[in-house]
Scaffold this motif. Sequence first.
Motif, mmCIF file in Angstrom:
data_model
loop_
_atom_site.group_PDB
_atom_site.id
_atom_site.type_symbol
_atom_site.label_atom_id
_atom_site.label_comp_id
_atom_site.label_asym_id
_atom_site.label_seq_id
_atom_site.Cartn_x
_atom_site.Cartn_y
_atom_site.Cartn_z
ATOM 1 N N UNK A 69 30.982 69.168 50.023
ATOM 2 C CA UNK A 69 31.376 67.490 50.113
ATOM 3 C C UNK A 69 32.953 67.439 49.363
ATOM 4 N N UNK A 70 33.208 68.230 48.271
ATOM 5 C CA UNK A 70 34.429 68.076 47.654
ATOM 6 C C UNK A 70 35.666 68.714 48.717
ATOM 7 N N UNK A 71 35.287 69.326 49.970
ATOM 8 C CA UNK A 71 36.258 70.078 50.822
ATOM 9 C C UNK A 71 36.701 71.347 50.460
ATOM 10 N N UNK A 72 35.942 72.092 49.401
ATOM 11 C CA UNK A 72 36.403 73.203 48.987
ATOM 12 C C UNK A 72 35.721 74.462 49.924
ATOM 13 N N UNK A 73 35.098 74.034 50.562
ATOM 14 C CA UNK A 73 34.322 74.970 51.461
ATOM 15 C C UNK A 73 34.066 74.487 52.644
ATOM 16 N N UNK A 74 34.043 75.106 53.995
ATOM 17 C CA UNK A 74 33.830 74.416 55.318
ATOM 18 C C UNK A 74 32.383 74.770 55.544
ATOM 19 N N UNK A 75 31.556 73.868 56.112
ATOM 20 C CA UNK A 75 30.523 74.120 56.598
ATOM 21 C C UNK A 75 30.228 75.081 57.740
ATOM 22 N N UNK A 90 39.450 60.426 54.136
ATOM 23 C CA UNK A 90 39.902 59.932 53.131
ATOM 24 C C UNK A 90 39.758 60.599 51.671
ATOM 25 N N UNK A 91 40.546 61.533 51.589
ATOM 26 C CA UNK A 91 40.721 62.310 50.491
ATOM 27 C C UNK A 91 40.514 61.630 49.246
ATOM 28 N N UNK A 92 41.510 60.909 49.161
ATOM 29 C CA UNK A 92 41.622 59.935 47.757
ATOM 30 C C UNK A 92 40.104 59.353 47.283
ATOM 31 N N UNK A 93 39.244 59.319 48.131
ATOM 32 C CA UNK A 93 37.991 58.567 47.776
ATOM 33 C C UNK A 93 37.213 59.591 47.162
ATOM 34 N N UNK A 94 37.519 60.597 47.047
ATOM 35 C CA UNK A 94 36.417 61.745 46.532
ATOM 36 C C UNK A 94 37.462 62.528 45.092
#
Length: 262
Positions: A69-75, A90-94
Amino acid sequence: MVNKQEHICWGNDHSHHHHGGHELSVRGLSAAYGEVLALEDVSFSLHCGHTLALAGPNGAGKSTLIHLLAGLQRPQQGHMLWNGKPLHDTRNEIAFMPQRTEVDWRFPITVRELVEMGRYPATGIWRSLNRHDRDIVDKALETLQLTHLQKRQIGALSGGQQQRAFLARALAQEAHILLLDEPFTGLDVPGMESLGELLRSLAAEGRLIIASHHDLNSAPRIFSHCLLLKRSLIAFGTTPQVLTPANLLTAFGHQHFTGTAS
């Protein structure tokens, strides 16, 4: 009309408080570390205004889901949507708060400098903060009761104060989704109760709080919803609906359960 540059807003628009607010939707999410499957076909959806506990035994995929969810790992497969659009558009939303054990508390940075980092998604790393940015940082420090500690080095704080400093950074970012990896680990009972109350109040202002959590005794007091994992989804819903004896037996097997699982 309010001048946008003078208006401080970090997710407390009342239109987000009800079920028609911003929605996180996860569909068919799977992830692996090499050949080892860590998460398999997980789906759920939840609106702003709620607190969600990710629960399950060690290796269940809680931290993996947080990192996805944080974008630190790819699914490996699946989709993560925020209001119907790809979550990471929208990275600033997280905002992501790591485990305390993953932070170098010796790093020479003050509480205020840490909170100012929350403005980087909006300003960029190299641009100086303007009055609007400084006002937001001031408000975040005040909200988390850290103004009197703003010049202190982060390693000199107590565990609860360190958690509040990272939450202040998330407020300064004006994020709607707050992702916390085991935020209660290492806190004493008063610290846990204080942080739990704070998370509930942040959600009530219109944010979505998602945290991996291992103390199942405290989960119903802190979290409105729970997602129980054992690599795949066992149950999702309100916390009392999920933490039933049958679901806990499925998650933890024949392990003796006293209300606290590691």
